[in-house]
Motif scaffolding. Structure first.
Motif, PDB file in Angstrom:
ATOM      1  N   MET A   1     -35.862 -49.011  29.371  1.00 30.16           N
ATOM      2  CA  MET A   1     -36.604 -48.825  30.318  1.00 30.16           C
ATOM      3  C   MET A   1     -36.929 -50.254  31.032  1.00 30.16           C
ATOM      4  N   LYS A   2     -37.104 -51.224  30.436  1.00 27.19           N
ATOM      5  CA  LYS A   2     -37.368 -52.416  30.943  1.00 27.19           C
ATOM      6  C   LYS A   2     -36.146 -52.920  31.740  1.00 27.19           C
ATOM      7  N   LEU A   3     -34.903 -52.767  31.098  1.00 27.53           N
ATOM      8  CA  LEU A   3     -33.741 -53.136  31.902  1.00 27.53           C
ATOM      9  C   LEU A   3     -33.429 -52.347  33.185  1.00 27.53           C
ATOM     10  N   LEU A   4     -33.980 -51.141  33.225  1.00 28.59           N
ATOM     11  CA  LEU A   4     -33.838 -50.561  34.420  1.00 28.59           C
ATOM     12  C   LEU A   4     -34.748 -50.926  35.528  1.00 28.59           C
ATOM     13  N   MET A   5     -35.902 -51.028  35.019  1.00 28.71           N
ATOM     14  CA  MET A   5     -37.033 -51.452  36.056  1.00 28.71           C
ATOM     15  C   MET A   5     -36.673 -52.734  36.577  1.00 28.71           C
ATOM     16  N   ASP A   6     -36.280 -53.783  35.645  1.00 30.13           N
ATOM     17  CA  ASP A   6     -35.857 -55.297  36.071  1.00 30.13           C
ATOM     18  C   ASP A   6     -34.660 -55.089  36.925  1.00 30.13           C
ATOM     19  N   ALA A   7     -33.546 -54.307  37.123  1.00 28.17           N
ATOM     20  CA  ALA A   7     -32.844 -53.924  38.132  1.00 28.17           C
ATOM     21  C   ALA A   7     -33.362 -53.158  39.486  1.00 28.17           C
ATOM     22  N   ALA A   8     -34.322 -52.508  39.402  1.00 29.14           N
ATOM     23  CA  ALA A   8     -34.824 -51.684  40.551  1.00 29.14           C
ATOM     24  C   ALA A   8     -35.196 -52.409  41.556  1.00 29.14           C
ATOM     25  N   HIS A   9     -34.831 -51.986  42.811  1.00 23.69           N
ATOM     26  CA  HIS A   9     -35.513 -52.277  44.161  1.00 23.69           C
ATOM     27  C   HIS A   9     -36.587 -51.214  44.676  1.00 23.69           C
ATOM     28  N   VAL A  10     -36.286 -49.972  44.140  1.00 20.51           N
ATOM     29  CA  VAL A  10     -37.260 -48.753  44.520  1.00 20.51           C
ATOM     30  C   VAL A  10     -37.360 -48.194  43.337  1.00 20.51           C
ATOM     31  N   ILE A  11     -38.571 -47.454  43.083  1.00 17.75           N
ATOM     32  CA  ILE A  11     -39.163 -46.584  42.140  1.00 17.75           C
ATOM     33  C   ILE A  11     -39.320 -45.281  42.677  1.00 17.75           C
ATOM     34  N   VAL A  12     -38.739 -44.237  42.477  1.00 11.26           N
ATOM     35  CA  VAL A  12     -39.076 -42.792  43.119  1.00 11.26           C
ATOM     36  C   VAL A  12     -39.602 -42.118  41.707  1.00 11.26           C
ATOM     37  N   VAL A  13     -40.909 -41.510  42.095  1.00  8.31           N
ATOM     38  CA  VAL A  13     -41.637 -40.810  41.023  1.00  8.31           C
ATOM     39  C   VAL A  13     -41.463 -39.439  41.675  1.00  8.31           C
ATOM     40  N   SER A  14     -41.228 -38.209  40.896  1.00  6.03           N
ATOM     41  CA  SER A  14     -41.034 -36.911  41.314  1.00  6.03           C
ATOM     42  C   SER A  14     -42.532 -36.284  41.425  1.00  6.03           C
ATOM     43  N   GLY A  15     -42.365 -35.060  42.411  1.00  9.25           N
ATOM     44  CA  GLY A  15     -43.710 -34.257  42.057  1.00  9.25           C
ATOM     45  C   GLY A  15     -43.793 -33.701  40.838  1.00  9.25           C
ATOM     46  N   GLY A  16     -44.840 -32.705  40.331  1.00  9.29           N
ATOM     47  CA  GLY A  16     -44.840 -32.296  39.423  1.00  9.29           C
ATOM     48  C   GLY A  16     -46.263 -32.184  38.894  1.00  9.29           C
ATOM     49  N   ASN A  17     -46.392 -32.215  37.342  1.00 15.86           N
ATOM     50  CA  ASN A  17     -47.527 -32.291  36.770  1.00 15.86           C
ATOM     51  C   ASN A  17     -48.027 -33.780  36.350  1.00 15.86           C
ATOM     52  N   THR A  18     -48.974 -33.967  37.403  1.00 14.01           N
ATOM     53  CA  THR A  18     -49.395 -35.403  37.271  1.00 14.01           C
ATOM     54  C   THR A  18     -50.013 -35.831  35.969  1.00 14.01           C
ATOM     55  N   LEU A  19     -50.867 -35.012  35.455  1.00 16.63           N
ATOM     56  CA  LEU A  19     -51.422 -35.507  34.075  1.00 16.63           C
ATOM     57  C   LEU A  19     -50.798 -35.593  32.826  1.00 16.63           C
ATOM     58  N   TYR A  20     -49.321 -34.881  32.973  1.00 19.64           N
ATOM     59  CA  TYR A  20     -48.589 -35.004  31.848  1.00 19.64           C
ATOM     60  C   TYR A  20     -47.853 -36.118  31.956  1.00 19.64           C
ATOM     61  N   ALA A  21     -47.272 -36.394  33.194  1.00 19.13           N
ATOM     62  CA  ALA A  21     -46.448 -37.696  33.780  1.00 19.13           C
ATOM     63  C   ALA A  21     -47.581 -38.954  33.168  1.00 19.13           C
ATOM     64  N   ILE A  22     -48.750 -39.148  33.724  1.00 19.99           N
ATOM     65  CA  ILE A  22     -49.219 -40.254  33.283  1.00 19.99           C
ATOM     66  C   ILE A  22     -49.746 -40.513  32.145  1.00 19.99           C
TER      67      ILE A  22
END
Length: 438
Positions: free
Chosen positions: A198-219
């Motif tokens: 996950m860190k490798l992908l985060m370090d390369a990202a310019h944009v982070i898109v989070v989906s809709g859905g169940n917020t409680l589960y995701a957090i």
């Protein structure tokens, strides 16, 4: 001083409602002097409505009919003077960039929203562009990282919310936390990633898109695996943070959430197959389902309690704007409420913000011109999407909701304030939701 006349005949449209679902948006007659991004009017209702009657509409009249930049600057600069001295204005990190949309599937599928997100990746002027040029620029050097935990990493939701980015030439990658070794995974599900991946992908990202859905589960999932810390680091590097619905709530301290809707639970969403809408609205007048909105925690990168789909009524038959005000009044009066219409978005770039209101789309903001000699502008919050999209700022003052139409642009410090920890209370239904969503 900027004068707002609040007239009793205009301010309050009252209908009988149960106290459990009502809202109070009302005022005594008279003149109010206001000056700040959260207080167009100081609403007081102690003797205005009966115990069984609550108001469902706010109207204010503003002198001067123009809605140009001069009025917006006046509202932003003057309104900040009413902020109580005990509150500390929130100043975001200078590298912070984000676009927080009222809807998930609809918002991320709209080319205008996606263009605004991508322009923010290269913008040095707080993103306040003239977007009249519709020519589709290539962003082949932009890496978009999609996080679909709130929709359980199901591919159909990912395809819907990233297709516009692919059309702009972006490179899209995905973080998977609900994979083949999860309780709902299938043989075709991608494996769950470890923190290093996950860190490798985060370090390369310019944009982070989070989906809709169940917020409680995701957090909950992010906190358990340490993804929350990686997101915080990405924010400080200037990565654009974005998403709609749950993908808007997650960046703030908390949100008005439909996470208790059984249709957002894992088993239900997996069984939906090709159905990709995360907006469980009740526009088709179907029989109402029994479930409650709840307050959920977000990552806390921004202060405030966010209500996406603010102008919508979902499958439980309760208007989100109505329930949001009730939530603030009854249980979370110490928090600042931010209601984002389905087709609106809040843009933050460093110290500045602006509001995106998609032309041609419905919303809650109704603005009309008075026939009076003064030519006053009348602003009304609609409960039935009769206006244009916008964002509403809400506070509880003396047991009453103060509702302010968010100026179209301004400084974040005039809009948001730091919420003390002791002003935030957990929703007792959250644990029940966790037990049900297994």
């Amino acid at each position: 001083m900027f004068v707002v006349n609040v007239l009793r005949s205009l301010i309050c449209i009252s209908v009988p409602l149960p106290l459990t679902t009502g809202i109070i948006l009302s005022s005594t007659a008279g003149n109010f002097f206001v000056s700040g991004a959260r207080n167009i009017s100081f609403l007081q209702s102690k003797n205005l409505v009966s115990k069984r009657t609550l108001s469902t509409c706010t109207t204010v009249r503003m002198r001067g009919g123009s809605s140009g930049s001069n009025d917006r600057n006046m509202e932003s600069s003057l309104l900040s003077q009413l902020q109580p001295s005990k509150r500390q204005p929130f100043v975001p990190p200078m590298k912070m960039k984000g676009i927080f949309v009222g809807s998930g599937s609809d918002g991320m599928a709209d080319e205008r929203i996606v263009r605004a997100i991508l322009e923010l990746t290269t913008s040095n002027d707080a993103g306040f562009h003239d977007q009249s040029n519709n020519r589709k620029q290539s962003y082949s050097n932009i890496n978009v990282l999609y996080i679909g935990t709130a929709t359980y990493d199901l591919p159909k939701y990912r395809e819907n919310q990233t297709k516009r980015f692919l059309e702009f030439g972006c490179q899209v990658s995905t973080i998977n936390l609900v994979g083949s070794n999860d309780e709902i995974g299938t043989s075709s599900s991608p494996p769950i990633m470890d923190l290093d991946e996950m860190k490798l992908l985060m370090d390369a990202a310019h944009v982070i898109v989070v989906s809709g859905g169940n917020t409680l589960y995701a957090i909950d999932k992010w906190n358990n695996v340490g993804l929350d810390k990686l997101i915080y680091d990405a924010m400080n590097r200037g990565v654009v943070l974005t998403g709609g619905s749950a993908g808007a709530i997650c960046w703030f301290q908390g949100g008005h959430s439909d996470s208790m809707d059984p249709e957002t639970y894992k088993s239900a969403m997996v069984s939906k197959g090709n159905h990709v809408s995360e907006d469980d609205s009740n526009d088709r007048n179907e029989p109402c389902k029994e479930w409650n909105y709840i307050r959920v925690d977000g990552l806390g990168l921004l202060p405030g309690l966010v209500c996406p789909h603010f102008d919508k009524t979902q499958s439980n038959g309760v208007a989100r704007s109505v329930d949001f005000d009730s939530m603030l009044l009854k249980r979370h009066s110490g928090e600042l409420g931010i209601g984002i219409d389905h087709w609106a978005a809040l843009v933050i770039h460093g110290e500045k913000y602006r509001v995106i209101s998609l032309p041609g789309k419905p919303g809650s903001v109704m603005i009309s011109q008075s026939s009076d000699a003064g030519g006053e502008r009348v602003v009304t919050q609609s409960l039935s999407q009769e206006g244009t999209p916008g964002i509403w700022i809400k506070e509880v003052k003396d047991g009453t909701i103060c509702s302010t139409l968010c100026p179209k642009e301004g400084y974040v410090k005039d809009l948001l304030f730091v919420t003390p920890a002791d002003a935030i209370s957990k929703d007792p239904l959250a644990d029940k939701c966790r037990r049900e969503n297994i």
